[in-house]
Design an enzyme around this catalytic site. Structure first.
Site, PDB file in Angstrom:
ATOM      1  N   THR A 156       1.355  -3.611  -6.405  1.00  0.00           N
ATOM      2  CA  THR A 156      -0.042  -4.001  -6.847  1.00  0.00           C
ATOM      3  C   THR A 156      -0.985  -3.435  -5.988  1.00  0.00           C
ATOM      4  OG1 THR A 156       0.716  -5.585  -8.651  1.00  0.00           O
ATOM      5  CG2 THR A 156      -1.440  -5.464  -8.241  1.00  0.00           C
ATOM      6  N   CYS A 157      -0.842  -3.951  -4.840  1.00  0.00           N
ATOM      7  CA  CYS A 157      -1.841  -3.766  -3.526  1.00  0.00           C
ATOM      8  C   CYS A 157      -1.937  -2.252  -3.188  1.00  0.00           C
ATOM      9  CB  CYS A 157      -1.315  -4.725  -2.470  1.00  0.00           C
ATOM     10  SG  CYS A 157      -1.280  -6.198  -2.527  1.00  0.00           S
TER      11      CYS A 157
END
Length: 165
Positions: A59-60
């Site tokens: 996600t990052c």
């Protein structure tokens, strides 16, 4: 403190993000070439702070890729992607992914950004890393938008953040 979750499990930050309308706290962060950048270095520009726990999570990494795409279309605006990752890891990621429209900054040296912006995670398996948040500053470093993402595994609301510019 902000109550957030990591895969549905409750964790907390040390406080709440700066309030809309307040002056953004000054920061000193390391660049991928180990120089220092301050918040005041960006005066006169709108600034999007894309903050996350680690570039080495899906996600990052996706948030950096997404903001990198969108940053190319923004006028007088810079996107700063901030984590406690070592600058070497940030540089490796940017090189491998062709990231050129955002600036990676690291809070590894002091952790003061996470404390000053009150987004350091207080407990749980990610304790001492940064929570996922987006903060938008105007040309005078006033906070015009904040989002504390309630579930760390979720992406931020890109459109709402960009609309605030």
């Amino acid at each position: 403190m902000a109550n957030i979750t990591l895969k549905g499990n409750a964790i907390n930050t040390i406080g709440n993000l700066p309030e809309v309308g307040s002056k953004a706290p000054e920061f000193n962060l390391k660049t991928i070439d180990l120089n220092t950048k301050k918040q005041s270095d960006f005066e006169g520009k709108k600034v999007v702070l894309n903050v996350f726990p680690s570039i080495d999570t899906g996600t990052c990494a996706k948030s950096v890729r997404e903001f990198n795409k969108k940053a190319a279309e923004l006028n007088n605006t810079i996107v700063l992607c901030i984590s406690k990752d070592l600058p070497f890891a940030q540089a490796r990621f940017c090189g491998a992914e062709g990231i050129e429209n955002v600036e990676m900054l690291s809070d590894f040296a002091t952790g003061s950004f996470g404390k000053d912006y009150q987004l350091e995670i207080k407990d749980g398996p990610l304790a001492h890393l940064h929570s996922r948040a987006v903060i938008v500053l105007d040309e005078n470093a006033n906070v015009v938008y904040t989002e504390q993402v309630s579930e760390i595994a979720d992406e931020p609301n890109y459109e709402a953040a960009l609309k605030a510019i």
